[in-house]
Design an enzyme around this catalytic site. Structure first.
Site, PDB file in Angstrom:
ATOM      1  N   SER A 168      47.078  57.454  79.551  1.00 10.95           N
ATOM      2  CA  SER A 168      45.931  58.348  79.657  1.00 10.95           C
ATOM      3  C   SER A 168      46.053  59.520  78.679  1.00 10.95           C
ATOM      4  CB  SER A 168      45.778  58.828  81.099  1.00 10.95           C
ATOM      5  OG  SER A 168      44.559  59.511  81.284  1.00 10.95           O
ATOM      6  N   ASP A 323      39.066  61.760  77.293  1.00 12.44           N
ATOM      7  CA  ASP A 323      40.505  61.707  77.049  1.00 12.44           C
ATOM      8  C   ASP A 323      40.833  60.378  76.383  1.00 12.44           C
ATOM      9  OD1 ASP A 323      40.213  60.024  79.245  1.00 12.44           O
ATOM     10  OD2 ASP A 323      42.040  60.713  80.232  1.00 12.44           O
ATOM     11  N   ASP A 325      42.083  57.431  77.046  1.00  6.77           N
ATOM     12  CA  ASP A 325      41.699  56.128  77.601  1.00  6.77           C
ATOM     13  C   ASP A 325      40.294  56.160  78.182  1.00  6.77           C
ATOM     14  OD1 ASP A 325      42.443  57.655  79.837  1.00  6.77           O
ATOM     15  OD2 ASP A 325      43.013  55.879  80.982  1.00  6.77           O
ATOM     16  N   ASP A 327      38.802  57.550  80.669  1.00  4.06           N
ATOM     17  CA  ASP A 327      38.435  57.561  82.087  1.00  4.06           C
ATOM     18  C   ASP A 327      38.066  58.966  82.565  1.00  4.06           C
ATOM     19  OD1 ASP A 327      41.014  58.651  82.145  1.00  4.06           O
ATOM     20  OD2 ASP A 327      41.683  57.451  83.866  1.00  4.06           O
TER      21      ASP A 327
END
Length: 595
Positions: A168, A323, A325, A327
């Site tokens: 992440s 961010d 990734d 999500d």
């Protein structure tokens, strides 16, 4: 004197080298071993360097990287306490054994995706090969992509489990392994949701029982690749949310923070009619080194400086930041109270989204937030519910809910239609993605900004309207990073044994030890943390971070807003709230022995 390597540690290191399937980490570990064994003459002559290497080896072999509700996440490198191909191999086999052995599933379907970090593709392909050899049906994304795509696929394809290889918004040196359960493996309300106890303990036990990595069967083929059709299905699903009749005149700046979100975010925005999107070129393409930011997290100071620079240049209405990734989603706006750009807090954006989904999209059901997130959403939902009930003489169909921290809990709120956490995580389409999704959220941020512009206001103006109706709730966070995790236990114990009697001069009227359960979270599992509430409605929640070596203090102050308050007066109220939050941070540092 050159530090000496403990014989037992040496034996463990040698055993690991013999069992490691990755030649790169084998070579790196062999080199480290030589440096503390006197075989590397340059290192042997440098006692400081040899000591540093010994510290690294000791930490890398201090224990096994623990699999929990967040899956796995840590620095990449050799050793059982790091993210590497050997640790991932055990995790993949442990998950297979859980699905087939513990749950008794025949040929479980597992979807696997990955981000663009170093080793992510290798970890994903290794997982596919091991799960296939274990008897699972595996569908592997054909290239890196956003985490919400996998969360979507678990539900859309009725998969029994999903894996995303991602860290992440962690630093470049890290990687991670996130697990969803779905299909036949899902508990009630948990289809396509991150794992919770007891699944995490059961998977961890299976991982611990895996024998030598070299003995784990690995298939050479047999998995299916997921390509453009899945991406098209996802875009079509989230594309149903924006109001087709709504305004589209809005100028957007977008940054993917060197992650994997640019392609999908732009496709979603453009297909929904948001044509004027300016990307931050320096951060648009995936780059595992994240060269323009110290931490690839939109919340970190300086992370969106390039986006703000572009926003000023093109006179944008809103900055949308995902961010790495994708999500999570953050937004920045020009604040008329400050006459400058600023990031909306995660709580401010959460309240704006909740209000927008109620008013514009007529969402009815449960609006969930984590226990560390702002109570402002509750007031907005309750107010809208009361108004709806008065207008229709029907029972209220809007309900706030409080959950434990993390989307593994938020997404499981019965009847959820919207959920959020202050750490810029939002779930706006739980029937499509039962997790935080920064891409569908980006569509809603664009829609809110366009609607505000069309009505002659801004997102800050919307917040002012909510403050006029429900009072102003202002939040901040104090994070205390530690080198030794025992420091967190010491601070938590200090807070339990000697909690402050006052917060900002107001008497503390409620102290809850969340590890023993709490009134606010009745019926939910205990969690490590403390909650303090004062007579003037100031609230503090203190808890250890689940993913970083930090103690986090979540602070909230409430300010009444008299009827007829002017914009200038409201700006002064906001300023007072900010000053109070600063004072509250100082008090918490002192209470935790960090002053």
């Amino acid at each position: 004197m050159t530090p000496r390597l403990d014989p037992a540690l040496r034996s463990r290191i040698e055993d690991w080298i013999a069992d490691d399937p990755d030649p790169a980490t084998r070579a790196a570990l062999t080199s480290l071993l030589e440096q503390v064994s006197g075989e590397d003459e340059a290192a042997a002559d440098d006692e400081s360097a040899a000591g540093s290497v010994l510290d690294e080896l000791t930490d890398a072999f201090a224990g096994d990287l623990q699999f929990g509700t967040a899956g796995l996440r840590d620095r990449m490198g050799p050793g059982p306490n790091r993210m590497n191909l050997a640790v991932v191999s055990r995790a993949a086999r442990g998950l297979a054994d859980h699905l087939i052995g513990d749950l008794g599933l025949d040929r479980p379907l597992v979807v696997i995706g990955y981000d663009a970090r170093y080793n992510s593709q290798d970890f994903a392909h290794r997982s596919a090969a091991i799960l296939t050899a274990a008897g699972a049906r595996v569908q592997l994304l054909d290239r890196f992509g956003p985490t919400p795509l996998v969360a979507f696929a678990v539900r859309h394809l009725e998969a029994d489990a999903g894996i995303v290889v991602t860290a992440s918004h962690n630093p470049p040196a890290d990687n991670g392994y996130k697990v969803y359960l779905g299909g036949r493996a899902a508990a009630a309300g948990g289809r396509g949701v991150q794992i919770v106890p007891p699944s995490d303990e059961q998977i961890a036990a299976r991982i611990a029982a895996v024998g030598p990595v070299r003995e784990i069967p690995v298939a050479g083929s047999g998995w299916e690749l997921l390509g453009e059709q899945l991406r098209e299905d996802y875009l079509a699903a989230i594309g149903t949310l924006p109001d087709l009749e709504g305004p589209r005149e809005v100028r957007i700046v977008h940054t993917a923070m060197h992650g994997v979100g640019t392609e999908t975010a732009l496709a979603a925005l453009h297909r929904s009619g948001f044509a004027e999107v300016h990307t931050v070129a320096e951060q648009a393409d995936p780059d595992p080194d994240f060269p323009t930011v110290a931490f690839p997290n939109p919340e970190e100071p300086g992370a969106i400086d390039l986006a703000l620079e572009l926003a000023r240049s093109v006179e944008a209405d809103v900055v949308i930041a995902n961010d790495p990734d994708a999500d999570r989603c953050a937004a920045a706006v020009l604040d008329p109270h400050l006459d400058d750009w600023r990031m909306l807090t995660g709580d401010e954006l959460g309240v704006l989204l909740g209000d927008h989904l109620i008013r514009r999209h007529e969402y009815r059901g449960v609006f969930a937030r984590s226990i560390v997130s702002s109570r402002w959403l509750d007031r907005v939902v309750q107010g809208a519910g009361s108004a709806l009930q008065t207008a229709t003489t029907q029972p209220a169909t809007l309900e706030p809910a409080t959950t434990l921290t993390g989307f593994k809990w938020i997404s499981r709120a019965p009847g959820i239609v919207f959920g959020y956490e202050e750490a810029i995580g939002y779930c706006v389409l739980p029937d499509v993605v039962r997790d935080k999704d920064g891409l569908s959220t980006a569509l809603m941020v664009a829609e809110m900004a366009a609607l505000a512009r069309a009505e002659g206001t801004t997102l800050v103006g919307r917040l002012d309207e909510l403050a006029q109706r429900h009072g102003l709730y202002s939040t901040a966070q104090l994070s205390i990073r530690v080198e030794d995790l025992t420091e967190i236990s010491v601070m938590m114990q200090q807070l339990r044994t000697a909690p402050p009697a006052q917060l900002l001069g107001s008497s503390v009227v409620e102290t809850q030890d969340l590890s023993a359960g709490s009134v606010e979270t009745t019926g939910l599992p205990p969690t490590e943390g403390m909650l303090l509430l004062s007579e003037d409605d100031t609230r503090v929640v203190v808890r250890p971070s689940g993913t970083e070596p930090k103690l986090k203090c979540y602070l909230e102050v409430a300010e009444s807003v008299p009827a007829g308050t002017s914009p200038d007066q409201l700006g002064a109220i906001r300023s007072r709230a900010a000053d109070r939050l600063g004072g509250l941070k100082d008090e918490l540092r002192e209470a935790l022995g960090q002053a």
